[in-house]
Design a protein around this motif. Structure first.
Motif, PDB file in Angstrom:
ATOM      1  N   CYS A   1       0.889  -1.292   0.220  1.00 26.88           N
ATOM      2  CA  CYS A   1       0.053  -0.055   0.098  1.00 26.88           C
ATOM      3  C   CYS A   1       0.637   1.187   0.059  1.00 26.88           C
ATOM      4  CB  CYS A   1      -1.060  -0.184   1.183  1.00 26.88           C
ATOM      5  SG  CYS A   1       0.012   0.116   2.574  1.00 26.88           S
ATOM      6  N   GLY A   2       2.329   0.945   0.100  1.00 27.53           N
ATOM      7  CA  GLY A   2       3.018   2.280   0.074  1.00 27.53           C
ATOM      8  C   GLY A   2       3.231   2.817   1.368  1.00 27.53           C
ATOM      9  N   SER A   3       3.084   2.139   2.605  1.00 25.00           N
ATOM     10  CA  SER A   3       3.234   2.725   4.035  1.00 25.00           C
ATOM     11  C   SER A   3       4.817   2.465   4.280  1.00 25.00           C
ATOM     12  CB  SER A   3       2.422   2.261   4.991  1.00 25.00           C
ATOM     13  OG  SER A   3       2.821   2.555   6.217  1.00 25.00           O
ATOM     14  N   ALA A   4       5.026   1.024   4.553  1.00 24.19           N
ATOM     15  CA  ALA A   4       6.360   0.738   4.630  1.00 24.19           C
ATOM     16  C   ALA A   4       7.266   1.390   5.963  1.00 24.19           C
ATOM     17  CB  ALA A   4       7.213   0.485   3.316  1.00 24.19           C
ATOM     18  N   GLY A   5       6.690   1.544   6.830  1.00 20.71           N
ATOM     19  CA  GLY A   5       7.490   2.178   8.045  1.00 20.71           C
ATOM     20  C   GLY A   5       7.490   3.524   7.632  1.00 20.71           C
ATOM     21  N   THR A   6       8.543   4.350   7.372  1.00 19.24           N
ATOM     22  CA  THR A   6       8.784   5.710   7.289  1.00 19.24           C
ATOM     23  C   THR A   6       8.902   5.893   5.715  1.00 19.24           C
ATOM     24  OG1 THR A   6      11.120   5.545   7.327  1.00 19.24           O
ATOM     25  CG2 THR A   6      10.268   6.249   9.292  1.00 19.24           C
ATOM     26  N   TYR A   7       8.437   5.030   5.012  1.00 17.06           N
ATOM     27  CA  TYR A   7       8.873   5.071   3.513  1.00 17.06           C
ATOM     28  C   TYR A   7       7.622   6.193   3.039  1.00 17.06           C
ATOM     29  CZ  TYR A   7       9.098   3.726  -1.473  1.00 17.06           C
ATOM     30  OH  TYR A   7       9.504   3.555  -2.825  1.00 17.06           O
ATOM     31  N   ASN A   8       6.567   6.050   3.480  1.00 14.88           N
ATOM     32  CA  ASN A   8       5.576   7.234   3.163  1.00 14.88           C
ATOM     33  C   ASN A   8       5.875   8.739   3.596  1.00 14.88           C
ATOM     34  OD1 ASN A   8       5.048   6.768   5.918  1.00 14.88           O
ATOM     35  ND2 ASN A   8       2.780   6.898   5.653  1.00 14.88           N
ATOM     36  N   LEU A   9       6.804   8.829   4.267  1.00 14.05           N
ATOM     37  CA  LEU A   9       7.311  10.122   4.638  1.00 14.05           C
ATOM     38  C   LEU A   9       8.591  10.667   3.992  1.00 14.05           C
ATOM     39  CD1 LEU A   9       6.978   9.794   8.656  1.00 14.05           C
ATOM     40  CD2 LEU A   9       5.382  10.761   7.040  1.00 14.05           C
TER      41      LEU A   9
ATOM     42  N   ALA B   1       2.239   7.607  -2.474  1.00 15.10           N
ATOM     43  CA  ALA B   1       1.141   8.320  -3.014  1.00 15.10           C
ATOM     44  C   ALA B   1       0.312   7.419  -4.038  1.00 15.10           C
ATOM     45  CB  ALA B   1       0.999   9.806  -3.233  1.00 15.10           C
ATOM     46  N   GLU B   2       1.232   7.072  -4.891  1.00 18.43           N
ATOM     47  CA  GLU B   2       0.870   6.380  -6.237  1.00 18.43           C
ATOM     48  C   GLU B   2       0.240   4.911  -5.729  1.00 18.43           C
ATOM     49  OE1 GLU B   2      -0.257   4.848  -9.725  1.00 18.43           O
ATOM     50  OE2 GLU B   2       0.144   6.785  -9.275  1.00 18.43           O
ATOM     51  N   LEU B   3       1.382   4.335  -4.949  1.00 16.55           N
ATOM     52  CA  LEU B   3       0.831   2.735  -4.366  1.00 16.55           C
ATOM     53  C   LEU B   3      -0.466   2.867  -3.537  1.00 16.55           C
ATOM     54  CD1 LEU B   3       4.417   1.759  -3.385  1.00 16.55           C
ATOM     55  CD2 LEU B   3       3.225   0.972  -5.499  1.00 16.55           C
ATOM     56  N   ARG B   4      -0.601   3.835  -2.546  1.00 12.78           N
ATOM     57  CA  ARG B   4      -1.950   4.195  -2.074  1.00 12.78           C
ATOM     58  C   ARG B   4      -2.870   4.075  -2.876  1.00 12.78           C
ATOM     59  NH1 ARG B   4      -2.154   9.310   1.384  1.00 12.78           N
ATOM     60  NH2 ARG B   4      -2.484  10.238  -0.702  1.00 12.78           N
ATOM     61  N   ALA B   5      -2.980   5.035  -4.103  1.00  7.16           N
ATOM     62  CA  ALA B   5      -3.984   5.155  -5.046  1.00  7.16           C
ATOM     63  C   ALA B   5      -4.436   3.959  -5.563  1.00  7.16           C
ATOM     64  CB  ALA B   5      -3.652   6.234  -6.153  1.00  7.16           C
ATOM     65  N   ARG B   6      -3.315   3.079  -6.121  1.00  7.45           N
ATOM     66  CA  ARG B   6      -3.671   1.886  -6.588  1.00  7.45           C
ATOM     67  C   ARG B   6      -4.451   0.874  -5.504  1.00  7.45           C
ATOM     68  NH1 ARG B   6       1.280  -0.002 -10.789  1.00  7.45           N
ATOM     69  NH2 ARG B   6       1.269   2.369 -11.735  1.00  7.45           N
ATOM     70  N   LYS B   7      -3.836   0.807  -4.244  1.00  5.77           N
ATOM     71  CA  LYS B   7      -4.518  -0.095  -3.305  1.00  5.77           C
ATOM     72  C   LYS B   7      -5.996   0.359  -2.888  1.00  5.77           C
ATOM     73  CE  LYS B   7      -2.777  -2.706  -1.669  1.00  5.77           C
ATOM     74  NZ  LYS B   7      -2.675  -4.295  -1.776  1.00  5.77           N
ATOM     75  N   LEU B   8      -6.236   1.662  -3.011  1.00  5.45           N
ATOM     76  CA  LEU B   8      -7.445   2.027  -2.612  1.00  5.45           C
ATOM     77  C   LEU B   8      -8.552   1.751  -3.636  1.00  5.45           C
ATOM     78  CD1 LEU B   8      -6.710   5.722  -0.994  1.00  5.45           C
ATOM     79  CD2 LEU B   8      -7.733   3.598   0.210  1.00  5.45           C
ATOM     80  N   ARG B   9      -7.955   1.827  -5.044  1.00  4.11           N
ATOM     81  CA  ARG B   9      -9.138   1.399  -5.826  1.00  4.11           C
ATOM     82  C   ARG B   9      -9.307   0.038  -6.018  1.00  4.11           C
ATOM     83  NH1 ARG B   9      -5.523   4.936  -9.317  1.00  4.11           N
ATOM     84  NH2 ARG B   9      -4.120   3.192  -9.798  1.00  4.11           N
ATOM     85  N   THR B  10      -8.379  -0.899  -5.538  1.00  7.68           N
ATOM     86  CA  THR B  10      -8.766  -2.287  -5.475  1.00  7.68           C
ATOM     87  C   THR B  10      -9.909  -2.481  -4.162  1.00  7.68           C
ATOM     88  OG1 THR B  10      -6.602  -2.805  -4.308  1.00  7.68           O
ATOM     89  CG2 THR B  10      -6.679  -2.832  -6.679  1.00  7.68           C
ATOM     90  N   ILE B  11      -9.660  -1.792  -3.249  1.00  2.41           N
ATOM     91  CA  ILE B  11     -10.388  -1.893  -2.017  1.00  2.41           C
ATOM     92  C   ILE B  11     -11.618  -1.476  -2.027  1.00  2.41           C
ATOM     93  CG2 ILE B  11     -10.696  -1.235   0.367  1.00  2.41           C
ATOM     94  CD1 ILE B  11      -7.592  -1.419   0.524  1.00  2.41           C
ATOM     95  N   GLU B  12     -11.746  -0.294  -2.819  1.00  3.38           N
ATOM     96  CA  GLU B  12     -13.243   0.514  -2.893  1.00  3.38           C
ATOM     97  C   GLU B  12     -13.925  -0.224  -3.827  1.00  3.38           C
ATOM     98  OE1 GLU B  12     -12.124   4.614  -3.367  1.00  3.38           O
ATOM     99  OE2 GLU B  12     -12.219   5.044  -1.038  1.00  3.38           O
TER     100      GLU B  12
END
Length: 445
Positions: A356-364, A371-382
């Motif tokens: 999902c793009g979190s990966a500890g401090t990766y999102n920071l 953000a791109e990985l989160r958007a892809r994950k959210l599309r599949t979840i929603e």
């Protein structure tokens, strides 16, 4: 893969381990199919195979890391999907961990990068400091758009609407079981999680007590070292891990523990790896003992047994598999089977193996890629139309929750709710008409 390390180089245990790992890689490229950064960037050097070539060249030459190697190593999520895919069993986790340490020790980053990494390592592993930082970030969040650095904007947006106060478990406690006692377990309460969502620990304690567990929170239990470990800050990570090992061993000495329960899967992957981290350290026996006792909360309940279900909700739950749980610990079925047994309708997104793009401090540290990985994950979840999302890691919860109106909760909170606990606060916030008082945790013994 052929390697050419000298006998002098191979005398270093870290290099010897890296050499063994490198020699198992057969260049097949299967890893590129499941690497999130390769899918986004399309650059061979941002795939596990490409990074392996860079790491091999750097270590064989015995040279400091250069900017190119640091860039591509930094872009790795350490999601470990490549290890699940690899037909040759390449131990990529320990190779990239070693590379991060080498980069951190030998590469001088720009001053602003050094300052940011120092700040994250100095604040997040300490709940008190992290709470103050989150409070400051929340106050400054209206000005996020004015920040010139995307990483600073990401930090400000991380702050939750409500900042939790100090936890009662900060000083250690023992919570008695609901009779009869079937197990004595210790709970790793975490660091970031205690500041971001302490209700996860409360739900875990309630659930374990109903399952007949005496729950011990050792005194002086701090960060497990996972966050700094994945930043390549080896000395700091080892200090934190050593302190956690000693805290658990003290609790184990009072009366033998049946398990060490971990409800943040990123922490769990690291604690289970203590045996490797301390293999050449005087504390190796204690580290191995702690690693052998470590269990994800769903892993433990899957074998120990779930308390009786008293409040089945029947909600449609999208289960997000945290990378550290499914790839790092190879725990795939247990969370979903427990949720199903508790009466939930569990649905799984497509490409659930992707991060999902979190990966500890990766999102920071890598906000654009994250953000791109989160958007892809959210599309599949929603796309599943869930009423609620469940995950087993606080980082994933924050990452996914920041981009959707669907409540995102920890798996253990849903299991607690179904077996007599209160609804998760995130669900109540989204459904105020269904609120009811939160049941007390009960005083420790």
């Amino acid at each position: 893969m052929q390697t050419n390390f000298t006998p002098e180089q191979l005398a270093d245990p870290g290099i010897a381990t890296a050499n063994k790992i490198l020699r198992t890689c057969v260049h097949c490229g299967f890893c590129t199919a499941t690497c999130p950064t390769y899918q986004v960037l399309g650059d061979e050097l941002d795939s596990p195979r490409g990074r392996i070539y860079l790491i091999k060249d750097m270590l064989e030459a015995g040279r400091p890391a250069d900017a190119k190697t640091a860039l591509h190593v930094d872009r790795c999520l350490s999601c470990l999907a490549c290890m699940t895919t690899c037909p040759s069993g390449v131990d990529y986790m320990h190779l990239i961990d070693h590379a991060r340490v080498h980069v951190e020790r030998t590469f001088r980053r720009p001053w602003h990068d050094r300052a940011l990494r120092w700040l994250l390592a100095a604040i997040i592993p300490h709940p008190g400091r992290f709470r103050l930082a989150l409070l400051g970030a929340r106050l400054a969040r209206p000005f996020a758009r004015l920040m010139p650095d995307a990483r600073l904007r990401a930090m400000l947006r991380m702050a939750p609407a409500r900042i939790a106060g100090p936890s009662r478990d900060d000083l250690g406690a023992t919570f008695p079981p609901i009779d009869p006692r079937r197990a004595r377990v210790a709970l790793l309460t975490g660091c970031a999680q205690k500041a971001l969502d302490p209700e996860i620990n409360d739900a875990t304690i309630r659930l374990l007590r109903r399952a007949g567990c005496e729950v011990v929170i050792p005194e002086n239990l701090g960060c497990c070292g996972a966050l700094t470990h994945h930043m390549g800050r080896e000395e700091q990570a080892m200090r934190s891990a050593r302190a956690a090992i000693h805290a658990f061993l003290r609790a184990d000495a009072v009366e033998k523990l049946d398990a060490i329960i971990i409800n943040a899967s990123g922490c769990g992957t690291t604690v289970k790896d203590y045996g490797h981290m301390f293999a050449h350290d005087p504390d190796r026996e204690g580290a191995a003992r702690v690693a052998g006792l470590a269990r994800d909360v769903t892993e433990f309940l899957d074998s120990h047994g779930l308390p009786p279900v008293t409040s089945p909700q029947g909600l449609r739950v999208a289960y997000h598999a945290a990378c550290s749980l499914q790839h790092g610990q190879k725990i795939v079925a247990a969370p979903k089977s427990l949720l199903g047994a508790a009466g939930y309708q569990v649905v799984t997104p497509v490409d659930s193996h992707l991060c999902c793009g979190s990966a500890g401090t990766y999102n920071l540290l890598q906000p654009k890629l994250s953000a791109e990985l989160r958007a892809r994950k959210l599309r599949t979840i929603e796309a599943l139309g869930p009423q609620i999302v469940a995950a087993g890691n606080i980082g994933c919860m924050m990452q996914i929750g920041s981009g959707t109106d669907v409540p995102v909760v920890h798996t253990v909170q849903l299991l607690d709710w179904a077996t007599g606990g209160p609804p998760p606060p995130a669900w109540e916030s989204a459904h105020p008409e269904a609120t009811r008082p939160i049941a007390p945790l009960a005083q420790p013994a």
